[in-house]
Motif scaffolding. Structure first.
Motif, short mmCIF file in Angstrom:
data_model
loop_
_atom_site.label_atom_id
_atom_site.label_comp_id
_atom_site.label_asym_id
_atom_site.label_seq_id
_atom_site.Cartn_x
_atom_site.Cartn_y
_atom_site.Cartn_z
N GLY A 199 -40.17 -31.31 17.14
CA GLY A 199 -39.11 -31.46 18.13
C GLY A 199 -39.39 -30.72 19.42
N VAL A 200 -40.18 -29.66 19.37
CA VAL A 200 -40.51 -28.90 20.58
C VAL A 200 -41.92 -29.22 21.09
CG1 VAL A 200 -38.98 -27.04 19.88
CG2 VAL A 200 -41.40 -26.90 19.31
N LEU A 235 -48.53 -21.68 16.21
CA LEU A 235 -47.06 -21.68 16.22
C LEU A 235 -46.49 -21.88 14.82
CD1 LEU A 235 -44.41 -21.54 17.73
CD2 LEU A 235 -44.56 -24.01 18.15
N GLY A 236 -47.03 -22.84 14.07
CA GLY A 236 -46.51 -23.10 12.73
C GLY A 236 -46.60 -21.87 11.84
N GLY A 237 -47.76 -21.20 11.88
CA GLY A 237 -47.93 -20.00 11.07
C GLY A 237 -47.01 -18.88 11.49
N GLU A 238 -46.81 -18.72 12.81
CA GLU A 238 -45.94 -17.65 13.30
C GLU A 238 -44.48 -17.90 12.92
OE1 GLU A 238 -46.64 -17.46 17.45
OE2 GLU A 238 -48.65 -16.61 17.27
N ALA A 294 -41.68 -16.08 20.55
CA ALA A 294 -41.15 -16.47 21.86
C ALA A 294 -41.61 -17.86 22.26
CB ALA A 294 -41.58 -15.44 22.90
N THR A 295 -42.77 -18.27 21.75
CA THR A 295 -43.31 -19.59 22.09
C THR A 295 -42.35 -20.70 21.67
OG1 THR A 295 -45.52 -18.72 21.69
CG2 THR A 295 -45.32 -21.10 21.84
N LEU A 296 -41.67 -20.52 20.55
CA LEU A 296 -40.74 -21.55 20.06
C LEU A 296 -39.62 -21.77 21.07
CD1 LEU A 296 -39.96 -23.39 17.65
CD2 LEU A 296 -38.54 -21.52 16.82
N LEU A 297 -39.02 -20.69 21.56
CA LEU A 297 -37.94 -20.80 22.55
C LEU A 297 -38.46 -21.38 23.86
CD1 LEU A 297 -34.97 -20.19 23.28
CD2 LEU A 297 -35.73 -17.95 24.08
N MET A 345 -14.47 -23.35 34.15
CA MET A 345 -14.62 -22.60 35.39
C MET A 345 -13.90 -21.24 35.33
SD MET A 345 -16.44 -24.35 37.64
CE MET A 345 -15.93 -23.83 39.26
N ASP A 346 -12.92 -21.15 34.46
CA ASP A 346 -12.16 -19.91 34.34
C ASP A 346 -13.02 -18.75 33.87
OD1 ASP A 346 -9.65 -18.50 34.47
OD2 ASP A 346 -9.69 -18.43 32.29
N GLY A 347 -14.15 -19.04 33.27
CA GLY A 347 -15.02 -17.99 32.77
C GLY A 347 -16.03 -17.50 33.79
N PHE A 348 -16.01 -18.03 35.01
CA PHE A 348 -16.99 -17.63 36.03
C PHE A 348 -16.42 -16.60 36.99
CE2 PHE A 348 -18.62 -22.00 35.10
CZ PHE A 348 -19.86 -21.62 34.62
N ASP A 349 -17.30 -15.81 37.55
CA ASP A 349 -16.95 -14.89 38.62
C ASP A 349 -17.14 -15.64 39.94
OD1 ASP A 349 -16.66 -12.92 40.51
OD2 ASP A 349 -18.06 -11.51 39.58
N ALA A 350 -16.06 -15.78 40.69
CA ALA A 350 -16.11 -16.58 41.92
C ALA A 350 -17.16 -16.05 42.90
CB ALA A 350 -14.74 -16.59 42.58
N ALA A 351 -17.45 -14.75 42.85
CA ALA A 351 -18.40 -14.16 43.80
C ALA A 351 -19.85 -14.53 43.48
CB ALA A 351 -18.24 -12.64 43.81
N THR A 352 -20.09 -14.87 42.24
CA THR A 352 -21.48 -15.15 41.85
C THR A 352 -21.68 -16.61 41.42
OG1 THR A 352 -21.01 -14.43 39.58
CG2 THR A 352 -21.86 -12.78 41.13
N PHE A 353 -20.66 -17.45 41.54
CA PHE A 353 -20.80 -18.85 41.12
C PHE A 353 -21.16 -19.72 42.32
CE2 PHE A 353 -19.20 -23.14 40.64
CZ PHE A 353 -19.74 -23.50 39.43
N PRO A 354 -22.12 -20.64 42.14
CA PRO A 354 -23.04 -20.74 40.99
C PRO A 354 -24.23 -19.82 41.18
CG PRO A 354 -23.41 -22.59 42.46
CD PRO A 354 -22.27 -21.77 43.08
N PRO A 355 -24.85 -19.34 40.11
CA PRO A 355 -26.02 -18.46 40.24
C PRO A 355 -27.16 -19.16 40.99
CG PRO A 355 -25.22 -18.54 37.97
CD PRO A 355 -24.52 -19.62 38.71
N ARG A 356 -27.94 -18.35 41.69
CA ARG A 356 -29.05 -18.94 42.45
C ARG A 356 -30.14 -19.46 41.52
NH1 ARG A 356 -33.77 -17.20 44.89
NH2 ARG A 356 -33.46 -15.09 44.10
N ILE A 357 -30.53 -18.65 40.52
CA ILE A 357 -31.55 -19.08 39.56
C ILE A 357 -31.13 -18.63 38.15
CG2 ILE A 357 -33.47 -19.06 41.20
CD1 ILE A 357 -34.31 -16.37 39.94
N LEU A 358 -31.69 -19.29 37.16
CA LEU A 358 -31.50 -18.89 35.77
C LEU A 358 -32.86 -18.59 35.16
CD1 LEU A 358 -28.86 -21.44 34.37
CD2 LEU A 358 -28.47 -19.09 35.12
N PRO A 359 -33.07 -17.38 34.64
CA PRO A 359 -34.33 -17.10 33.93
C PRO A 359 -34.40 -17.92 32.65
CG PRO A 359 -32.79 -15.28 33.66
CD PRO A 359 -32.18 -16.22 34.65
N LEU A 360 -35.57 -17.93 32.03
CA LEU A 360 -35.77 -18.81 30.88
C LEU A 360 -34.77 -18.58 29.75
CD1 LEU A 360 -39.00 -20.27 29.62
CD2 LEU A 360 -37.53 -19.22 27.93
#
Length: 592
Positions: free
Chosen positions: A392-393, A406-409, A422-425, A547-562
């Protein structure tokens, strides 16, 4: 430790109550013999018996106990009373003959064939005089002395023998056993293998004749077809203290025979105690007969087409055993061994080795299935096999594209209760972005990886649940939910679209949300205007809840790390599954 455990398993199988399941005695080995030459007492060939069964190229020959084969290198080494067609009949291997002609070495190859035939006969004539007096041995020697091309010409099996260079052996007409299985030959074989002690065996701790070259291990995916070794010192650089080859790891001949026979048995093509996980050939055994020995294949392997519920049934049985505190066969405290092997040039490398009680192993396996459990469509399997999780990945969902190691790990992480590699994610997230879609297997891999990361780092973050979790306030998770909601609004407004916002914007939305979400929110206003008032209110409420769960000052984030891209994918997938579940329930309620 590994060789000691394999030798102990060999001793256990030596005393198996079922004679058909016992491993061969010292000096013998189990060998597939596709063709048997049936001769009379005078050495006349009466028949060439084809022992194979199956269809096409997948035909499998019958297995027989034969004298242990010689350790063949580049020289000419013949086996006793069985070998390939080159040695037994002097028939050239079609591929080798063609290659020798292309290299203008045909004469050299034909001369080598003659030497091979002579060597095969010499091994027989080297037997003690009392053995050579045996009727079967005399018949074989008479056959070899009288052998000419015309001897085989009238037999239909000759074409297959010429084409494939198969393993051959002999049988006296009217008998069931092979000539090499006659009592006189078996006794002589055992005596020949008992050399005088010249060292101390590392496995038994007793004086023993140290084996210089160990028999090949066959059945490891990707290794040489002729087999490879776990213990091998084939270059001077590997030697030490003036010792050569096997003397560097002194193992007695009986111990070497025991561990190689046991491992080849576990790796056999029809073994129920092996699975292929990526490039790792994994075998497992217990110190006594146990349920887990034969259910591991069902737990991790892909279920057969004629029994698609095999995996699910095995997982249920595992949970039942843990809950009840007992297996139907074997105890909870029985020691269990799992060995992962992978090819490495002419050798076999140990990918992982785990020893634990059956109870510990069962709990770790159950934890793995808990971790990968996630909402899915009704037609999807209830439990993902390890094969489906890894493919699947992988690129194009093909097993050939599963990264090496990967299979062995992943298997090691499951058996030792460790975080997934970490390779799986990383792969799961990359495939989601590349194909613009989180799938069942990828979402399961993401959830399992994130939860183990949270668990082992003692992170304050809440673990992700199998179903949609509206209470989860993680910004990346909520962004994924929001993207799924916006896509659903578009689908409701324009049914039958060939491409939705997921097909155009998923990659950007999951990595650089600030670049696309303002545009998507504006578009949603237009799509909401096309909906019926009731549905529009429902969708607006959902967007408001997310949307209620977001901070208006930081929405939307500029980037998302992996890691946050993984949370985005999980939020999107679970929100989509929630839409499906709700529509399914509503449909059932409206059905009269």
């Amino acid at each position: 430790m590994i060789l000691h455990a394999l030798a102990a398993y060999y001793r256990r199988k030596q005393t198996d109550p079922d004679p058909a399941k016992r491993l061969p005695a010292f000096g013998l080995e189990d060998k597939e013999i596709p063709f048997v030459l049936e001769i009379d007492a005078d050495g006349k060939l009466l028949n060439i018996a084809d022992t194979r069964s199956g269809d096409g190229k997948k035909k499998i020959g019958q297995r027989f106990l034969v004298p242990q084969g010689a350790k063949k290198t580049s020289g000419v080494m013949a086996n006793l009373l069985w070998d390939n067609a080159e040695y037994v009949l002097g028939i050239p291997d079609a591929k080798k003959l063609e290659k020798s002609r292309a290299e203008h070495k045909e004469a050299d190859y034909l001369a080598r064939l003659l030497t091979m035939r002579q060597k095969f006969r010499e091994v027989i004539t080297d037997l003690p005089d009392t053995v050579q007096a045996d009727d079967g041995i005399r018949a074989v020697l008479a056959f070899l002395d009288a052998l000419t091309p015309e001897t085989l010409a009238d037999f239909a099996a000759l074409a297959d023998i010429e084409a494939g260079n198969p393993i051959l052996s002999f049988r006296l007409h009217g008998e069931l056993g092979l000539v090499c299985q006659r009592p006189a030959v078996v006794v002589a074989t055992a005596v020949q293998n008992e050399d005088a002690p010249d060292g101390v065996c590392l496995v038994s701790g007793q004086p023993a004749a140290i084996e210089r070259l160990h028999p090949a291990i066959k059945g490891v995916w990707g290794a040489q077809t002729s087999g490879a070794n776990i213990v091998s010192f084939n270059l001077d650089a590997f030697n030490s203290y003036g010792k050569a080859q096997g003397a560097n790891a002194p193992l007695g001949q009986a111990a070497v025979f025991a561990y190689t026979t046991a491992l080849n048995h576990l790796l056999a093509r029809d073994s129920r105690q092996r699975i292929q996980v990526g490039d790792s050939s994994t075998v497992f055994w217990a110190e006594e007969a146990h349920d887990l020995e034969h259910t591991m294949v069902d737990l991790f392997g892909d279920p057969p087409k004629d029994n698609p519920d095999q995996n699910t049934d095995a997982v249920k049985a595992l949970y039942t055993a843990i809950a009840s505190g007992q297996f139907s066969v074997g105890g909870m405290e029985t020691r269990f061994h799992v060995l992962g092997l992978a090819p490495n040039a002419a050798r076999i490398s140990i990918r992982f080795w785990e020893t634990a009680t059956a109870a510990e192993l069962a709990q770790r396996i159950a934890q793995h299935f808990d971790d990968i459990t996630i909402a899915h469509a009704p037609h999807d399997p209830a439990h993902l096999s390890l094969f489906r999780l890894l493919t699947g990945v992988a690129l194009l969902n093909k097993a050939d594209n599963i990264p090496p190691n990967l299979g062995g790990e992943v298997m090691r992480a499951i058996l030792e209760g460790l975080p997934y590699p970490a390779t799986l994610l990383n792969l799961a997230v990359q495939r989601c972005r590349a194909e613009q879609k989180p799938t069942y297997a990828r979402a399961a891999a993401i959830k399992a990886s994130l939860n183990r990361f949270i668990r082992f780092r003692n992170s304050p973050e809440k673990e992700f649940t199998p179903m949609l979790d509206p209470a989860n306030t993680n910004p990346a998770y909520r962004l994924g939910r929001l993207f799924a909601a916006l896509e659903k609004i578009q689908e409701d407004a324009s049914p039958g679209l060939n491409a939705t916002i997921r097909d155009r914007y998923y990659g950007a939305a999951s990595s650089t949300p600030a670049a696309v979400f303002p545009t998507l929110l504006r578009l949603s206003k237009h799509h909401l205007g096309k909906l019926t008032p009731g549905l529009a209110i429902t969708r607006e409420r959902l967007i408001g809840e997310v949307m209620d769960g977001f901070d208006a000052a930081t929405f939307p984030p500029r980037i998302l790390p992996l890691p946050d891209q993984a949370r985005f994918a999980l939020g999107y997938y679970q929100q989509r599954q929630a839409f499906f579940t709700k529509s399914e329930s509503k449909t059932q309620e409206q059905t009269p």
